[in-house]
Design a protein around this motif. Sequence first.
Motif, short mmCIF file in Angstrom:
data_model
loop_
_atom_site.label_atom_id
_atom_site.label_comp_id
_atom_site.label_asym_id
_atom_site.label_seq_id
_atom_site.Cartn_x
_atom_site.Cartn_y
_atom_site.Cartn_z
N ASP A 52 1.96 68.88 1.57
CA ASP A 52 2.36 68.01 -0.09
C ASP A 52 3.53 68.51 -0.92
OD1 ASP A 52 1.68 66.21 -1.57
OD2 ASP A 52 0.00 66.53 -1.22
N THR A 53 3.56 68.66 -1.78
CA THR A 53 4.75 68.92 -2.94
C THR A 53 4.73 70.14 -3.38
OG1 THR A 53 4.19 67.00 -4.48
CG2 THR A 53 5.97 66.58 -2.89
N PRO A 54 5.05 71.00 -3.77
CA PRO A 54 5.01 71.84 -4.39
C PRO A 54 3.81 71.64 -5.66
CG PRO A 54 6.99 71.73 -4.18
CD PRO A 54 6.55 70.93 -4.09
N GLU A 121 -0.39 79.78 -1.06
CA GLU A 121 -1.17 81.02 -1.01
C GLU A 121 -2.37 81.18 -1.06
OE1 GLU A 121 1.98 82.69 -1.39
OE2 GLU A 121 1.14 85.23 -1.75
N ARG A 122 -2.99 80.30 -1.16
CA ARG A 122 -4.57 80.76 -0.90
C ARG A 122 -4.33 80.93 0.49
NH1 ARG A 122 -5.66 75.78 -5.08
NH2 ARG A 122 -4.26 74.57 -3.96
N ILE A 123 -4.73 80.81 0.86
CA ILE A 123 -4.61 80.86 2.95
C ILE A 123 -4.55 82.61 2.97
CG2 ILE A 123 -3.46 78.01 3.60
CD1 ILE A 123 -1.85 80.19 4.98
N LEU A 124 -3.96 83.07 1.98
CA LEU A 124 -4.18 84.59 2.69
C LEU A 124 -5.10 84.82 2.46
CD1 LEU A 124 -0.30 85.28 0.71
CD2 LEU A 124 -0.97 84.78 3.22
N THR A 125 -6.21 84.45 1.56
CA THR A 125 -7.82 85.28 1.07
C THR A 125 -8.48 84.79 2.86
OG1 THR A 125 -8.27 82.63 1.23
CG2 THR A 125 -7.91 84.43 -0.80
N LEU A 126 -7.54 83.89 3.40
CA LEU A 126 -8.18 84.59 4.69
C LEU A 126 -7.71 85.27 6.21
CD1 LEU A 126 -9.42 80.50 6.25
CD2 LEU A 126 -10.84 82.65 5.20
N VAL A 127 -5.97 85.48 6.12
CA VAL A 127 -5.58 86.44 6.68
C VAL A 127 -5.14 88.44 6.09
CG1 VAL A 127 -3.03 86.83 6.65
CG2 VAL A 127 -3.54 84.54 6.73
N ASP A 128 -5.65 88.64 8.31
CA ASP A 128 -6.03 90.18 7.49
C ASP A 128 -4.29 90.30 7.89
OD1 ASP A 128 -8.14 90.23 8.07
OD2 ASP A 128 -8.64 89.37 10.12
N LYS A 129 -3.35 89.76 8.20
CA LYS A 129 -2.45 90.11 8.69
C LYS A 129 -0.81 89.48 8.64
CE LYS A 129 -3.18 95.08 11.02
NZ LYS A 129 -3.77 95.36 9.79
N GLN A 130 0.38 89.66 7.96
CA GLN A 130 1.12 88.56 7.56
C GLN A 130 2.15 89.54 8.08
OE1 GLN A 130 2.22 87.19 3.61
NE2 GLN A 130 0.17 88.51 3.22
#
Length: 217
Positions: A52-54, A121-130
């Motif tokens: 979707d659009t930002p 950006e909210r998906i980062l709450t589920l991410v352990d490493k980038q």
Amino acid sequence: MKKIQIITLFPEMFEGVLNSSMMWKAQKEKVVDFRIINLREFGLGPRKQVDDTPYGGGDGMLLMPEPLFSAIKHAQENDSKAKVVLLTPKGERWVQPKAKSWANNGDNYIFVCGRYEGYDERILTLVDKQISIGDYVLTGGELAAMTVIDSIVRLLPGVLGGENSAEIESFSDGKTLEYPQYTRPEVFEGLNVPKVLLSGNHAEIAKWRQKNSKKAK
Ligand code: 6GU
């Protein structure tokens, strides 16, 4: 067995890579288990929308949080302790010592391939490493995921033919490049194999190889 799950909008991109060469052999020998999760299946509505659009305006489309959350949760239902890795050019640089450590730490992984112009950006709450594979921008995380996965899988115990071939080769210490190598014929279009390699003198050969191993730039 190391379990690797991959969340992507382009599952077909992985077929050739995961089903060839060492990655195929590693699966056949049950050293690794791959599972590809199609993000599209977690899309919203009849059209299975995933982007979707930002807010605030700007070019391009962002991956929406709901499909990514659902796909990651689905992967975690298969494997609750797996580490979640987001492939993104903003991530930490992928280097050989990391490949070694991830191959040997006993952890399983869920790789999330970013696409389009970005992700909520909210998906980062589920991410352990980038993780990023270098300072350039790819269209999506798929090629980066393949690169990272290949570099890990080839180091898993039982994958490489000669057990020390991963040790002596390029970058195994993170700095040195492998020495030049030659096979038959001895002379090819007027080009000779260095004499010392034909000498049978193992000490001299080792010295030559040491001298001709280049430092990485
Ligand atoms: Cl992980 N993703 C994308 N899209 N571009 C990259 C990258 C990852 N690493 C370097 N460039």
